[in-house]
Design a protein around this motif. Structure first.
Motif, PDB file in Angstrom:
ATOM      1  N   LEU A   1     -11.222 -86.431 -31.029  1.00 37.00           N
ATOM      2  CA  LEU A   1     -11.346 -84.992 -30.839  1.00 37.00           C
ATOM      3  C   LEU A   1     -12.489 -84.705 -29.877  1.00 37.00           C
ATOM      4  N   GLY A   2     -12.366 -83.611 -29.117  1.00 30.35           N
ATOM      5  CA  GLY A   2     -13.437 -83.173 -28.252  1.00 30.35           C
ATOM      6  C   GLY A   2     -13.696 -81.696 -28.447  1.00 30.35           C
ATOM      7  N   LEU A   3     -14.955 -81.310 -28.628  1.00 28.43           N
ATOM      8  CA  LEU A   3     -15.344 -79.908 -28.733  1.00 28.43           C
ATOM      9  C   LEU A   3     -15.949 -79.521 -27.392  1.00 28.43           C
ATOM     10  N   MET A   4     -15.255 -78.665 -26.627  1.00 23.68           N
ATOM     11  CA  MET A   4     -15.627 -78.448 -25.233  1.00 23.68           C
ATOM     12  C   MET A   4     -15.127 -77.092 -24.730  1.00 23.68           C
ATOM     13  N   TYR A   5     -15.511 -76.764 -23.486  1.00 22.70           N
ATOM     14  CA  TYR A   5     -14.966 -75.583 -22.821  1.00 22.70           C
ATOM     15  C   TYR A   5     -13.497 -75.843 -22.492  1.00 22.70           C
ATOM     16  N   LEU A   6     -12.632 -74.949 -22.921  1.00 23.37           N
ATOM     17  CA  LEU A   6     -11.210 -75.186 -22.720  1.00 23.37           C
ATOM     18  C   LEU A   6     -10.790 -75.009 -21.268  1.00 23.37           C
ATOM     19  N   ASP A   7     -11.579 -74.280 -20.470  1.00 20.42           N
ATOM     20  CA  ASP A   7     -11.228 -74.171 -19.054  1.00 20.42           C
ATOM     21  C   ASP A   7     -11.586 -75.430 -18.275  1.00 20.42           C
ATOM     22  N   GLN A   8     -12.195 -76.409 -18.955  1.00 16.17           N
ATOM     23  CA  GLN A   8     -12.495 -77.703 -18.340  1.00 16.17           C
ATOM     24  C   GLN A   8     -11.431 -78.757 -18.641  1.00 16.17           C
ATOM     25  N   VAL A   9     -10.430 -78.397 -19.434  1.00 14.42           N
ATOM     26  CA  VAL A   9      -9.314 -79.318 -19.710  1.00 14.42           C
ATOM     27  C   VAL A   9      -8.415 -79.349 -18.477  1.00 14.42           C
ATOM     28  N   PRO A  10      -8.143 -80.520 -17.923  1.00 14.95           N
ATOM     29  CA  PRO A  10      -7.323 -80.588 -16.698  1.00 14.95           C
ATOM     30  C   PRO A  10      -5.959 -79.930 -16.881  1.00 14.95           C
ATOM     31  N   VAL A  11      -5.522 -79.223 -15.851  1.00 18.32           N
ATOM     32  CA  VAL A  11      -4.207 -78.581 -15.869  1.00 18.32           C
ATOM     33  C   VAL A  11      -3.124 -79.651 -15.900  1.00 18.32           C
ATOM     34  N   ASP A  12      -2.048 -79.400 -16.638  1.00 18.53           N
ATOM     35  CA  ASP A  12      -0.913 -80.334 -16.752  1.00 18.53           C
ATOM     36  C   ASP A  12      -1.349 -81.699 -17.284  1.00 18.53           C
ATOM     37  N   SER A  13      -2.351 -81.704 -18.165  1.00 25.77           N
ATOM     38  CA  SER A  13      -2.821 -82.960 -18.754  1.00 25.77           C
ATOM     39  C   SER A  13      -2.207 -83.145 -20.141  1.00 25.77           C
ATOM     40  N   PRO A  14      -2.214 -84.379 -20.657  1.00 26.92           N
ATOM     41  CA  PRO A  14      -1.569 -84.638 -21.960  1.00 26.92           C
ATOM     42  C   PRO A  14      -2.464 -84.279 -23.139  1.00 26.92           C
ATOM     43  N   PHE A  15      -2.983 -83.037 -23.159  1.00 29.10           N
ATOM     44  CA  PHE A  15      -3.894 -82.631 -24.221  1.00 29.10           C
ATOM     45  C   PHE A  15      -3.361 -81.404 -24.947  1.00 29.10           C
ATOM     46  N   GLU A  16      -3.688 -81.341 -26.207  1.00 26.89           N
ATOM     47  CA  GLU A  16      -3.413 -80.165 -27.030  1.00 26.89           C
ATOM     48  C   GLU A  16      -4.748 -79.513 -27.346  1.00 26.89           C
ATOM     49  N   THR A  17      -4.814 -78.195 -27.294  1.00 24.12           N
ATOM     50  CA  THR A  17      -6.079 -77.491 -27.499  1.00 24.12           C
ATOM     51  C   THR A  17      -5.948 -76.438 -28.588  1.00 24.12           C
ATOM     52  N   SER A  18      -7.091 -76.101 -29.182  1.00 24.70           N
ATOM     53  CA  SER A  18      -7.143 -75.022 -30.170  1.00 24.70           C
ATOM     54  C   SER A  18      -8.471 -74.301 -30.013  1.00 24.70           C
ATOM     55  N   ALA A  19      -8.424 -73.033 -29.584  1.00 25.62           N
ATOM     56  CA  ALA A  19      -9.640 -72.252 -29.350  1.00 25.62           C
ATOM     57  C   ALA A  19     -10.330 -71.927 -30.674  1.00 25.62           C
ATOM     58  N   LEU A  20     -11.672 -72.021 -30.683  1.00 23.57           N
ATOM     59  CA  LEU A  20     -12.462 -71.678 -31.866  1.00 23.57           C
ATOM     60  C   LEU A  20     -13.205 -70.357 -31.697  1.00 23.57           C
ATOM     61  N   TYR A  21     -13.804 -70.159 -30.522  1.00 15.21           N
ATOM     62  CA  TYR A  21     -14.554 -68.923 -30.292  1.00 15.21           C
ATOM     63  C   TYR A  21     -14.776 -68.743 -28.793  1.00 15.21           C
ATOM     64  N   ALA A  22     -15.067 -67.526 -28.394  1.00 12.87           N
ATOM     65  CA  ALA A  22     -15.459 -67.229 -27.020  1.00 12.87           C
ATOM     66  C   ALA A  22     -16.974 -67.306 -26.937  1.00 12.87           C
ATOM     67  N   GLU A  23     -17.474 -68.109 -26.011  1.00 11.64           N
ATOM     68  CA  GLU A  23     -18.915 -68.301 -25.919  1.00 11.64           C
ATOM     69  C   GLU A  23     -19.624 -67.000 -25.532  1.00 11.64           C
ATOM     70  N   VAL A  24     -20.725 -66.719 -26.209  1.00 10.96           N
ATOM     71  CA  VAL A  24     -21.511 -65.520 -25.950  1.00 10.96           C
ATOM     72  C   VAL A  24     -22.933 -65.938 -25.579  1.00 10.96           C
ATOM     73  N   PRO A  25     -23.350 -65.732 -24.321  1.00 14.70           N
ATOM     74  CA  PRO A  25     -24.726 -66.077 -23.946  1.00 14.70           C
ATOM     75  C   PRO A  25     -25.703 -64.983 -24.365  1.00 14.70           C
ATOM     76  N   VAL A  26     -26.877 -65.386 -24.835  1.00 17.83           N
ATOM     77  CA  VAL A  26     -27.906 -64.427 -25.220  1.00 17.83           C
ATOM     78  C   VAL A  26     -29.256 -64.880 -24.664  1.00 17.83           C
ATOM     79  N   LEU A  27     -30.115 -63.920 -24.415  1.00 18.52           N
ATOM     80  CA  LEU A  27     -31.504 -64.210 -24.108  1.00 18.52           C
ATOM     81  C   LEU A  27     -32.222 -64.365 -25.440  1.00 18.52           C
ATOM     82  N   ALA A  28     -32.903 -65.499 -25.626  1.00 16.65           N
ATOM     83  CA  ALA A  28     -33.588 -65.770 -26.890  1.00 16.65           C
ATOM     84  C   ALA A  28     -35.049 -66.095 -26.615  1.00 16.65           C
ATOM     85  N   ALA A  29     -35.921 -65.645 -27.519  1.00 17.37           N
ATOM     86  CA  ALA A  29     -37.352 -65.910 -27.374  1.00 17.37           C
ATOM     87  C   ALA A  29     -38.019 -65.751 -28.735  1.00 17.37           C
TER      88      ALA A  29
END
Length: 300
Positions: free
Chosen positions: A142-170
């Motif tokens: 299994l790989g936990l990764m950005y789904l837009d980095q999965v090669p197009v037309d590749s032999p992979f199955e994907t399942s989205a978990l969440y949309a990444e949300v960037p925040v400023l933290a301090a």
């Protein structure tokens, strides 16, 4: 042909050294060398380039190596099938994870062990590109990764978990704009520590500043999430991180966060090779994956 000879070949490719490969396989160096020579004689080809030292694989050897990986991965699956037939509580799983999603792993393991209580897991932190390669080689299941980095037309199955949300933290001691949602231009003067530029989440940050037409104040760049956490908790620098990469333990003073808009929100999820004969263990875990949606958890 013996399966042990294929194991010797994988060890040689991993260590590039006869003695270390033999030690990893629990045999003597002469026994490992003899096994490789026997494999070459049986196949009628030269697999490795050698004199007294290991100089790499021949072109034919590379093809044999790919076949050996698939064969041993299939054998491991067969063994897990047999083990599950006797005891459905166990098995082994190797998972690759991008640094920006590391805090998701404990939750995943909790859900996996709810259905496979004695599950043994190996977690490898790596880039999305390396993860795709390791999945193809059956080194990871299994790989936990950005789904837009999965090669197009590749032999992979994907399942989205969440949309990444960037925040400023301090740290709470650091002055930040008061609004809960701020713009990229509001952060330009804030001293930052960020991931290095080859990492996908940093590229999204750079795009945010670029689109806003401002230049950030970057004082530290690293590929080590632990170092970013240390700088945050010390109160020396702020950072822009996905919510899923924020430290769980934030110290007595805690952290303050600000959502940044507009921001790209790529999907993060789990990836596996699309196989018609996947192991019972992987199918069971994947059924858990398909039911998971974490957007409510990883929102600021």
């Amino acid at each position: 042909m013996f399966l042990r000879q294929l194991t010797y070949l994988l060890a040689l490719d991993r260590f590039h050294h006869f003695s270390r490969a033999a030690e990893a396989c629990g045999v003597s160096q002469p026994a490992l060398s003899a096994g490789i020579r026997q494999l070459e004689a049986e196949l009628g080809i030269t697999i490795i380039q050698r004199n007294r030292r290991f100089y790499g694989l021949t072109a034919e050897g590379e093809r044999v190596l790919a076949w050996a990986r698939q064969t041993l991965a299939a054998l491991d699956g067969l063994r897990q099938e047999a083990a599950l037939a006797q005891d459905v509580a166990g098995g082994s799983l190797a998972i690759g994870v991008i640094p920006a999603a590391i805090q998701v792993v404990p939750l995943l393991l909790e859900r996996f062990r709810a259905v496979v209580p004695a599950l043994h897991v190996e977690v490898k932190i790596c880039s999305s590109r390396d993860m795709v390669h390791l999945l193809r080689e059956h080194t990871l299941q299994l790989g936990l990764m950005y789904l837009d980095q999965v090669p197009v037309d590749s032999p992979f199955e994907t399942s989205a978990l969440y949309a990444e949300v960037p925040v400023l933290a301090a740290a709470k001691s650091m002055p930040l704009p008061a609004a809960k949602t701020i713009e990229w231009k509001d952060i330009a003067a804030v001293p930052l520590c960020l991931f290095t530029t080859e990492m996908r989440s940093r590229q999204l940050v750079d795009a945010g500043f670029r689109n806003a037409g401002v230049k950030p104040t970057i004082l530290l760049e690293t590929n080590a999430l632990e170092l970013l956490h240390a700088e945050l908790l010390s109160g020396r620098l702020a950072s822009i991180l996905p919510v899923a990469a924020l430290p769980e333990r934030v110290g007595p003073e805690g952290l303050q966060t600000r959502r940044i808009g507009p921001s790209a929100s790529p999907d993060v999820g789990l990836v596996r090779l699309d196989q018609s004969n996947g192991t019972a263990l992987l199918e069971r875990v994947w059924s858990v994956v398909r039911a998971l949606k974490l957007d409510d958890i990883y929102m600021p």
